[in-house]
Design an enzyme around this catalytic site. Sequence first.
Site, PDB file in Angstrom:
ATOM      1  CG  HIS A 121      -0.281   0.097   2.550  1.00  0.00           C
ATOM      2  ND1 HIS A 121       0.033   1.302   3.139  1.00  0.00           N
ATOM      3  CD2 HIS A 121       0.116  -0.864   3.424  1.00  0.00           C
ATOM      4  CE1 HIS A 121       0.587   1.091   4.321  1.00  0.00           C
ATOM      5  NE2 HIS A 121       0.660  -0.218   4.515  1.00  0.00           N
TER       6      HIS A 121
ATOM      7  CB  CYS B 163       1.274  -3.894   5.409  1.00  0.00           C
ATOM      8  SG  CYS B 163      -0.186  -4.874   5.823  1.00  0.00           S
TER       9      CYS B 163
END
Length: 409
Positions: free
Chosen positions: A280, A299
Amino acid sequence: MEATPVVQQVAPLVQVWSVGDAKALLGVIASIGSEGLNPKDYNPDALSAAIAAGPGDTLNQTASQAFQWLVEDLRDGRTPMDDRKQWFVVDPDPDLYPTGEIMADALASHNIAGALKALNPTKPDYARLRDALAETTDPARRKLIKANMDRWRWLPRDLGQQYLLTNVPEYQLRLTVNNKIISTYKTIVGKPGRTATPQLAETVEGVIFNPTWTVPQSIVKGEGLGAKVLNNPGWAKAAGYKGWKDPKTGFVTVVQQPGANNSLGLMKLDMPNPHAIFLHDTPSRNLFNRDQRALSHGCIRTERAQELAITLAILGNLANTPETRKAAADEAVAISTSGKYTRVPIEKQMPVYITYFTMGVDINGKLRAFSDIYGRDAPVLASFDKPRVANRARKTDEKVVEIIDDLQT
């Protein structure tokens, strides 16, 4: 009348060997050190004795077993699953290239060396490591090279026509199309410890532009964000948060709305997996200027994320003509700047590999070592000093650690 089911014949793991083919196998074993493997693992003395005794059951059994073990190590990697820390990739190659069929083809063609050589990873990075192994006598460097050659074997031999591959210790992401790296991006990965990024092979199913972020309960409740949002609506609106309480249970939900300050930035890749790991954007783009970027909660934050998202939206278009590519690009740009949550499905398969190489070819084409930020080298290196493990598991039994937070540093 019911159709008779077709029973697929599986080639046996013990087959008939001639003395000539067995001698060729013995030659492969003698030279297998060039592939970072140990000739002693494949019982060359027993094979030599069986060759001297001539054709028969002993030769068939001994040669078949040595060939089987070579196939397994060259195709799947020598490192046992217990020593591949946080490795959650299940390699499809044993199903795609069954040992018995490889053996049968090798014996039919009398090309033992060629059949085994064909199992080597096809990526140029593997060849660079092999060349480096031949050029050095330094024991520590040789062990590190061997470990990273083996890591290439853990992956599928065919990575796909287009795919994303990120090397966690290098803090880099590569987008490859038709065997050519077309873009590279700096990354921010998980901090060492519980939030270390695991190694995965997943599929991107969609690109989410202007994502929302459902705040985990460890923050909503544990850090008091829920109460702050509910009690300070002006502050919550300015920060982009919406919150509500279930009147029956008292459960508070907080969702950060799309916007420049959203913790996921302006895009995320939808790649469902039990770890809740994805790639992301980030509003803290200044962090990409740091050399050491193990900063996230697991992440992978990606530099130039909007560019990546638009590129994937175009590549994911099934009708891939100049006209449709332009239309897809125009649409993706419009969506990305709309400020509205939008999911664009990826129709063409787009695998993403989250890998952990501590020696490899960097984005400038130089072979170099990368810092072992999670300490995952030690068990791999140690495994090469131990006897070969037979009947190895294909899937890890390590616990899946679900990453639930991705707060900005």
